[in-house]
Design a protein around this motif. Structure first.
Motif, PDB file in Angstrom:
ATOM      1  N   PHE A 149      88.402  37.629  36.971  1.00 34.92           N
ATOM      2  CA  PHE A 149      87.824  36.295  37.105  1.00 34.92           C
ATOM      3  C   PHE A 149      86.694  36.330  38.126  1.00 34.92           C
ATOM      4  O   PHE A 149      86.924  36.213  39.322  1.00 34.92           O
TER       5      PHE A 149
ATOM      6  N   ALA B 283      83.764  34.504  37.615  1.00 35.80           N
ATOM      7  CA  ALA B 283      82.919  33.307  37.537  1.00 35.80           C
ATOM      8  C   ALA B 283      82.993  32.490  38.821  1.00 35.80           C
ATOM      9  O   ALA B 283      84.030  32.444  39.472  1.00 35.80           O
TER      10      ALA B 283
ATOM     11  N   VAL C  99      83.410  29.281  39.487  1.00 37.01           N
ATOM     12  CA  VAL C  99      83.823  28.039  38.820  1.00 37.01           C
ATOM     13  C   VAL C  99      83.677  26.876  39.806  1.00 37.01           C
ATOM     14  O   VAL C  99      84.091  26.996  40.961  1.00 37.01           O
TER      15      VAL C  99
ATOM     16  N   PRO D  38      90.577  22.519  36.993  1.00 34.38           N
ATOM     17  CA  PRO D  38      91.700  23.459  36.956  1.00 34.38           C
ATOM     18  C   PRO D  38      91.290  24.776  37.614  1.00 34.38           C
ATOM     19  O   PRO D  38      90.122  25.163  37.541  1.00 34.38           O
ATOM     20  N   ASP D  39      92.218  25.448  38.270  1.00 33.70           N
ATOM     21  CA  ASP D  39      91.937  26.776  38.820  1.00 33.70           C
ATOM     22  C   ASP D  39      92.325  27.796  37.738  1.00 33.70           C
ATOM     23  O   ASP D  39      93.505  27.997  37.445  1.00 33.70           O
ATOM     24  N   ILE D  40      91.318  28.381  37.124  1.00 32.82           N
ATOM     25  CA  ILE D  40      91.551  29.256  35.967  1.00 32.82           C
ATOM     26  C   ILE D  40      92.341  30.490  36.395  1.00 32.82           C
ATOM     27  O   ILE D  40      93.336  30.877  35.765  1.00 32.82           O
ATOM     28  N   LEU D  41      91.890  31.095  37.493  1.00 30.57           N
ATOM     29  CA  LEU D  41      92.556  32.304  37.995  1.00 30.57           C
ATOM     30  C   LEU D  41      94.033  32.022  38.285  1.00 30.57           C
ATOM     31  O   LEU D  41      94.925  32.743  37.802  1.00 30.57           O
TER      32      LEU D  41
ATOM     33  N   PHE E 198      88.129  37.036  42.486  1.00 31.70           N
ATOM     34  CA  PHE E 198      87.055  37.284  43.435  1.00 31.70           C
ATOM     35  C   PHE E 198      87.156  36.260  44.559  1.00 31.70           C
ATOM     36  O   PHE E 198      87.679  35.170  44.358  1.00 31.70           O
TER      37      PHE E 198
ATOM     38  N   LYS F  65      94.247  34.497  49.860  1.00 26.76           N
ATOM     39  CA  LYS F  65      93.928  34.018  48.499  1.00 26.76           C
ATOM     40  C   LYS F  65      94.718  34.788  47.449  1.00 26.76           C
ATOM     41  O   LYS F  65      95.170  34.221  46.454  1.00 26.76           O
TER      42      LYS F  65
ATOM     43  N   LYS G  49      96.982  32.592  45.031  1.00 28.96           N
ATOM     44  CA  LYS G  49      96.616  32.467  43.620  1.00 28.96           C
ATOM     45  C   LYS G  49      97.514  33.304  42.715  1.00 28.96           C
ATOM     46  O   LYS G  49      97.443  33.193  41.495  1.00 28.96           O
TER      47      LYS G  49
HETATM   48  O1  C5P Z   1      89.363  29.411  45.499  1.00 27.21           O
HETATM   49  P1  C5P Z   1      88.116  30.183  45.248  1.00 27.21           P
HETATM   50  O2  C5P Z   1      87.112  29.413  44.413  1.00 27.21           O
HETATM   51  O3  C5P Z   1      87.482  30.782  46.467  1.00 27.21           O
HETATM   52  O4  C5P Z   1      88.603  31.432  44.375  1.00 27.21           O
HETATM   53  C1  C5P Z   1      87.720  32.320  43.781  1.00 27.21           C
HETATM   54  C2  C5P Z   1      88.390  33.004  42.626  1.00 27.21           C
HETATM   55  O5  C5P Z   1      89.080  32.067  41.821  1.00 27.21           O
HETATM   56  C3  C5P Z   1      87.398  33.650  41.709  1.00 27.21           C
HETATM   57  O6  C5P Z   1      88.020  34.759  41.121  1.00 27.21           O
HETATM   58  C4  C5P Z   1      87.102  32.559  40.704  1.00 27.21           C
HETATM   59  O7  C5P Z   1      86.633  33.083  39.478  1.00 27.21           O
HETATM   60  C5  C5P Z   1      88.461  31.930  40.559  1.00 27.21           C
HETATM   61  N1  C5P Z   1      88.427  30.480  40.267  1.00 27.21           N
HETATM   62  C6  C5P Z   1      88.850  30.030  39.040  1.00 27.21           C
HETATM   63  N2  C5P Z   1      88.891  28.691  38.763  1.00 27.21           N
HETATM   64  C7  C5P Z   1      88.509  27.791  39.712  1.00 27.21           C
HETATM   65  C8  C5P Z   1      88.070  28.246  40.964  1.00 27.21           C
HETATM   66  C9  C5P Z   1      88.035  29.594  41.219  1.00 27.21           C
HETATM   67  O8  C5P Z   1      89.177  30.853  38.179  1.00 27.21           O
HETATM   68  N3  C5P Z   1      88.533  26.507  39.417  1.00 27.21           N
END
Ligand code: C5P
Length: 395
Positions: free
Chosen positions: A269, A271, A273, A303-306, A323, A337, A341
Motif C-alpha cells: 500500500f 498510495a 490516500v 476508510p483506511d485501506i491498509l 508505507f 504504525k 495498522k
Molecule cells: O496513517 P498513514 O496515512 O500515515 O498510513 C500510511 C499507510 O497507510 C500507507 O501505506 C497508505 O497507503 C495507507 N493508507 C491507506 N488508506 C488510508 C490512509 C493510509 O491505505 N486511508
C-alpha cells in the motif's frame, strides 16, 4: 524480464498493423528471445518476408507444403515455448476457433501444444461482431490468451476498439506468460498515487503524490515474475509494462478496487490516500453568491485501506506492506504504525525534504524482526530492493 533462450513462433496474419510485427520482433530479440516467423498470405500483403527474415535473423515460413518437405509443420509446432499471433486477423481467429487448418499458420496453431497468445487487430465493427466475439470467447475458454485490441484511431477514418496492442504491451504479455522469476505464480496488489476527493463535480481535494514509487514497485514485482494489479489514483506517469492497472479517483473507489483484486499473496500500500473527504459532495457545482460567506467544507474520515485489508480475518494477503511518510521520529512512528495498522512491514520514509514527487527516497524497512536503514536511493532502486525482499519472504 529477460527472455534469454525462449523460443517464440510469431504468426503474422493480414492486417495493416502487420508492420508492427517487425517492431515486436526487434523487442523480442533485444530481450534475448529466438523468433521464428510464420507469415500468412494475408500478412504477406502488408509486410515482406525479407523484412521479417532480416529482423528476426531466422528464415520465414509461409508455405505449408514447403515446410512439409523441409521440416514438417509438426516440428515447427513443437519447437516454440510460446506461439504469438500478432496481428491476429478476424479470419485467423475464426479459423482457430473452429479448428480449420488450410495453410501453414492455421495448421501449426492446431498442432501446437505450446501456449498461444493472440493480439487481435481489425476494424472496430469486425471486432464487435457477435461472430468474432463468440470466437474470442471460445478461444479464451480454451486457454488462448489475448492482448488487446486497444482503443484509438484506425487506418480507416474511424476509431474504436480494434487496434493492435502496441508492441511493448505485447512484449509485456509475453513476459508474463513466460514468467519464471522468483515471484512467478504469485499475485501482488500495489496501490499508488494520490486520491482525489470530490468537493463538487469540478473540484477536489488532493495531495502531491506522483505515483512514482508505487509504479516503480509494481514494475519491479512484475520483473520478478509476479502477476501485479496496480490500483492507481490519478497520476501523470505511464502505466508500468506488464502490469494490470485499475484506475480510481477517491479512497473509497481505491478500497473497492483493492477488494475486487483479491485474493493476493501480497499487497503493498504505497498510495498517499486522503485521510479525509468532503462529507457531502453536491451533484451541482457550488456557486459563489456575492455578499454571502464562503461555503464551509465539512470533512469525513476515509476508510483506511491498509488497516482494512491487513485486519481481514478471511482472505488476508500473506504479506501486507504499508508505507509511512513522516517528517520526524520516522522509525518510532513507523513501528507504532505497523502495530496499529496490523501490517507485516512498514516502509518508512522521511518526507521532510523533496521526496514527494522527487526521484529519490531514503527509507527504513520496519518488520517484526527489526529495522533496516537503506541508503538514499533512486525510487526505482528502492522498488527493486523491496521486490527482492518480498520474493525472499516467499522463498
Ligand atoms: O496513517 P498513514 O496515512 O500515515 O498510513 C500510511 C499507510 O497507510 C500507507 O501505506 C497508505 O497507503 C495507507 N493508507 C491507506 N488508506 C488510508 C490512509 C493510509 O491505505 N486511508
Amino acid at each position: 524480464m529477460s527472455l534469454a533462450g525462449k523460443k517464440i513462433l510469431l504468426v503474422v496474419s493480414g492486417s495493416v498493423a502487420a508492420y508492427k510485427a517487425l517492431e515486436l520482433t526487434r523487442l523480442l530479440r533485444k530481450a534475448g528471445a529466438e523468433v521464428t516467423p510464420v507469415l500468412t498470405a494475408g500478412g504477406a500483403r502488408f509486410v515482406t518476408k525479407e523484412a521479417l527474415a532480416g529482423i528476426s535473423g531466422s528464415r520465414v515460413h509461409d508455405d505449408l507444403w514447403a515446410a512439409e518437405a523441409e521440416i514438417g509443420h509438426i516440428r515447427l509446432a513443437r519447437w516454440p515455448d510460446l506461439v504469438v499471433v500478432a496481428p491476429a486477423s478476424a479470419n485467423l481467429l475464426a479459423k482457430l476457433a473452429n479448428g480449420l487448418a488450410d495453410d501453414l499458420a492455421s495448421t501449426i496453431l492446431l498442432a501446437t501444444r505450446a501456449p498461444v497468445l493472440a493480439a487481435p487487430a481489425m476494424n472496430p465493427a469486425m471486432w464487435a461482431h457477435p461472430a468474432t466475439q463468440a470466437n474470442v470467447e471460445a478461444l479464451t475458454a480454451r486457454g488462448v490468451s489475448l492482448v488487446g485490441p486497444e482503443d484509438g484511431p484506425m487506418a480507416e477514418p474511424e476509431s474504436g476498439t480494434g487496434r493492435l496492442a502496441e508492441p511493448p504491451h505485447i512484449l509485456a504479455a509475453i513476459e508474463r506468460m513466460l514468467a519464471t522469476g522468483p515471484l512467478a505464480g504469485r499475485h501482488v496488489i500495489v496501490t499508488s498515487g494520490p486520491t482525489h476527493e470530490p468537493i463538487d463535480p469540478v473540484r477536489y481535494i488532493a495531495n502531491r503524490s506522483s505515483g512514482r514509487q508505487g509504479h516503480a514497485i509494481a514494475a519491479a514485482l512484475a520483473a520478478l515474475g509476479a502477476r501485479v494489479t496496480l490500483v492507481s489514483g490519478p497520476v501523470a506517469i505511464a502505466d508500468p509494462p506488464g502490469v494490470a492497472v485499475a484506475r480510481v479517483e477517491s479512497a473509497r473507489d481505491m478500497l473497492a478496487a483493492v477488494e475486487a483484486a483479491l485474493p493476493a499473496d501480497a499487497a503493498v500500500f504505497c498510495a498517499a490516500v486522503a485521510d479525509f473527504r468532503p462529507d457531502a459532495a453536491p451533484a451541482q457545482k457550488i456557486k459563489k453568491t456575492p455578499g454571502a460567506p464562503p461555503p464551509e467544507i465539512r470533512l469525513a474520515h476515509n476508510p483506511d485501506i491498509l488497516a482494512s485489508i491487513a485486519g481481514r480475518t478471511q482472505g488476508r494477503p500473506r504479506l501486507v506492506v504499508g508505507f509511512a511518510a513522516e517528517t520526524e521520529k520516522v522509525v518510532e512512528h513507523a513501528r507504532e504504525k505497523r502495530t496499529r495498522k496490523g501490517c507485516d512491514w512498514i516502509v518508512a520514509n522521511d518526507v521532510s525534504g523533496d521526496v514527494m514527487g522527487g526521484a529519490e527516497n531514503a527509507v527504513h524497512l520496519v518488520t517484526a524482526g527489526g529495522v533496516e536503514d537503506w541508503p538514499r536511493l533512486p525510487k526505482d532502486e528502492v522498488a527493486r530492493r523491496l521486490a527482492q525482499r518480498i520474493a525472499e519472504s516467499f522463498a
